[in-house]
Design an enzyme around this catalytic site. Structure first.
Site, short mmCIF file in Angstrom:
data_model
loop_
_atom_site.label_atom_id
_atom_site.label_comp_id
_atom_site.label_asym_id
_atom_site.label_seq_id
_atom_site.Cartn_x
_atom_site.Cartn_y
_atom_site.Cartn_z
N SER A 1 -48.68 -34.92 -57.37
CA SER A 1 -48.56 -35.91 -58.25
C SER A 1 -50.13 -36.31 -56.49
O SER A 1 -50.39 -37.37 -57.36
CB SER A 1 -47.90 -36.76 -58.18
OG SER A 1 -46.97 -36.00 -59.11
N GLN B 1 -48.71 -41.59 -65.87
CA GLN B 1 -50.30 -41.27 -66.25
C GLN B 1 -50.99 -42.09 -66.35
O GLN B 1 -52.57 -42.68 -66.40
CB GLN B 1 -50.39 -40.29 -66.14
CG GLN B 1 -50.02 -38.32 -65.71
CD GLN B 1 -49.91 -37.28 -66.49
OE1 GLN B 1 -50.62 -37.28 -67.87
NE2 GLN B 1 -49.85 -36.63 -65.89
N ASP C 1 -39.97 -34.23 -64.84
CA ASP C 1 -40.40 -32.47 -64.98
C ASP C 1 -39.32 -31.81 -64.65
O ASP C 1 -39.63 -30.57 -64.13
CB ASP C 1 -41.77 -32.13 -64.08
CG ASP C 1 -43.02 -33.43 -64.25
OD1 ASP C 1 -43.14 -33.45 -65.46
OD2 ASP C 1 -43.51 -33.51 -63.34
#
Ligand code: S3P
Length: 436
Positions: A20, A177, A323
């Site tokens: 990220s 996001q 994740d």
């Protein structure tokens, strides 16, 4: 590649840079004035997609391995690309770049691989259209000829930047996001933009953009940005990715007679749910040498073999470990008692449907697992047996089931081991260096 359970794991390792943070370094560097140098940059396929997209937008980026130089051209320095931007497998590239493209005075076409073509983009089209950008999706079979438009809400699509106005957006999903796309578009808006999430998601955009000079503030689950700042290039040292460290945390905990020191891991609280979960499951885990690097909290993590028990994982913790759920499910299969994973319906729209794919593969290995609408229930403690794992070309499935296979009887094989390179190109080599 055949995976068997003849090993214990000992020693030290540094996992590659955070995915990220690496993406954001390229993007924010590209729209800043002057040079940005990024060290410990993740050379994973996703971050390379971000580099190639910004090169097509006219930015000079020199990739020297672990260090990358981005020659920024300022907020209004991007130029119209002559080619389609290929985002590969990367949702972060697709959604964040769309926020920047929403503020440009040209039209851009984006497309990606089979997985990207299934992922929901309406979640960014809606707020960015409210701000003044316009989006058009295209029939996948006829693209790039662009003969037929459609309303799939998926790639391929074109974005036409507009004159943007600020909005105050209440997002339905806790997604960094989505939040980041809106905040990046907010750099180009007439007035202030803010995003409120149901639960705070990872805040790397807020931390890093502020370091580049943006006027950005956070209040709980609301982030606000003021337009037209002067952004200046920065030196960024990317911490190790906690999402990659998670495989070694799980491996160290569930493999008997193991002890692993994972150095230089980013432990931002909006990302560190895996640590809290491992502790709640009875894991022997210690954080050492806590420090701050480039505005992000970093520590070394010492992991020792542990007798794990089940836990409930849900609520506000979910965005902090979204994740890591596939590898938490693997840990749960080795823990005593039930683990309940809930409030995690977002798993269905990741690189694969991770509720379905984790269930299918853990069942194939003999685990007791029941999928639910928003997660799964795993009754741990049954010995696992080797199986052929269906990765769906999802990097996190490949790595999670490597960890499972290293603790299962018999032989485990993956139908596609190479997809690990999306976020962790040296994953299998790093495992071998610790195997004793
Ligand atoms: C990311 C945000 C998360 C995460 C992804 C990376 C980011 O996605 O799953 O791997 O860098 O902003 P969502 O924002 O869709 O939850």
């Amino acid at each position: 590649m055949k995976i068997t359970n003849n090993y214990s794991f000992h020693g030290e390792l540094s996992v590659p840079g955070d995915k990220s943070i690496s993406h954001r370094g390229i993007m924010f560097g590209a729209i800043s004035n002057g040079l940005t140098e990024i060290t410990n940059f993740l050379q994973g396929a996703d971050c390379l997609s971000t580099i190639s997209c910004f090169q097509k937008l006219g930015i000079l980026i020199e990739n020297h391995g672990s260090s990358v130089l981005v020659h920024g051209k300022g907020l209004h320095g991007l130029s119209a690309p002559s080619q389609i931007l290929d985002v590969g497998n990367s949702g972060t590239t697709t959604r964040l770049i769309s926020g920047i493209l929403a503020g440009q005075s040209f039209e851009t076409a984006l497309d990606g691989d089979h997985s990207i073509r299934k992922r929901p983009m309406q979640r960014i089209f809606t707020p960015l259209s409210q701000m003044g950008a316009s989006f058009q999706c295209w029939d996948q079979a006829s693209f790039p000829a662009r003969q037929e438009c459609c309303d799939s809400g998926c790639a391929p699509f074109t974005v036409r930047g507009g004159h943007l106005k600020g909005i105050h957006y209440h997002s339905q999903v806790a997604s960094a996001q989505v939040k980041s796309a809106i905040l990046l578009a907010g750099l180009y808006a007439e007035d202030e933009t803010s995003v409120t999430e149901p639960v705070l998601s990872r805040n790397h955009t807020e931390l890093m953009l502020s370091g580049f000079g943006a006027c950005i503030t956070s209040d709980g689950a609301t982030a606000s940005i003021r337009p037209e700042p002067v952004l200046n290039g920065q030196n960024i040292h990317v911490p190790g990715d906690i999402s990659s460290a998670a495989y070694f945390i799980a491996l160290g905990l569930i493999t008997p007679h193991s002890e692993i020191l994972i150095q230089n891991v980013g432990v931002n609280p909006t990302r560190s749910g895996i640590l809290d979960t491992a502790l709640a499951m009875g894991g022997n885990l210690t954080l050492l040498n806590k420090r701050t690097v480039s505005g992000e909290p970093v520590a070394d993590i010492l992991v020792k073999s542990s007798h794990l028990h089940g836990a409930v994982v849900g609520g506000a913790a979910i965005p902090t470990l979204i994740d890591e759920i596939p590898v938490i499910a693997v840990m749960a299969a080795f823990a005593e008692g039930a683990t309940v994973i809930q409030d995690a319906q977002e798993l269905k729209v990741k690189e694969s449907d991770r509720i379905a794919v984790v269930t299918e593969n853990l069942k194939a290995m003999g685990a007791s697992i029941v999928p639910t609408e928003d997660g799964m229930v795993i009754e741990g403690g049954r010995p696992l047996k080797g199986a052929r794992i269906h990765t769906c070309q999802d990097h996190r499935i490949a790595m999670s089931f490597t960890v499972a296979g290293l603790n299962a009887s018999g032989e485990t094989t993956l139908d596609d081991e190479n997809c690990a390179a999306i976020s962790y190109p040296s994953f299998y080599e790093d495992i071998l260096t610790l195997a004793k």
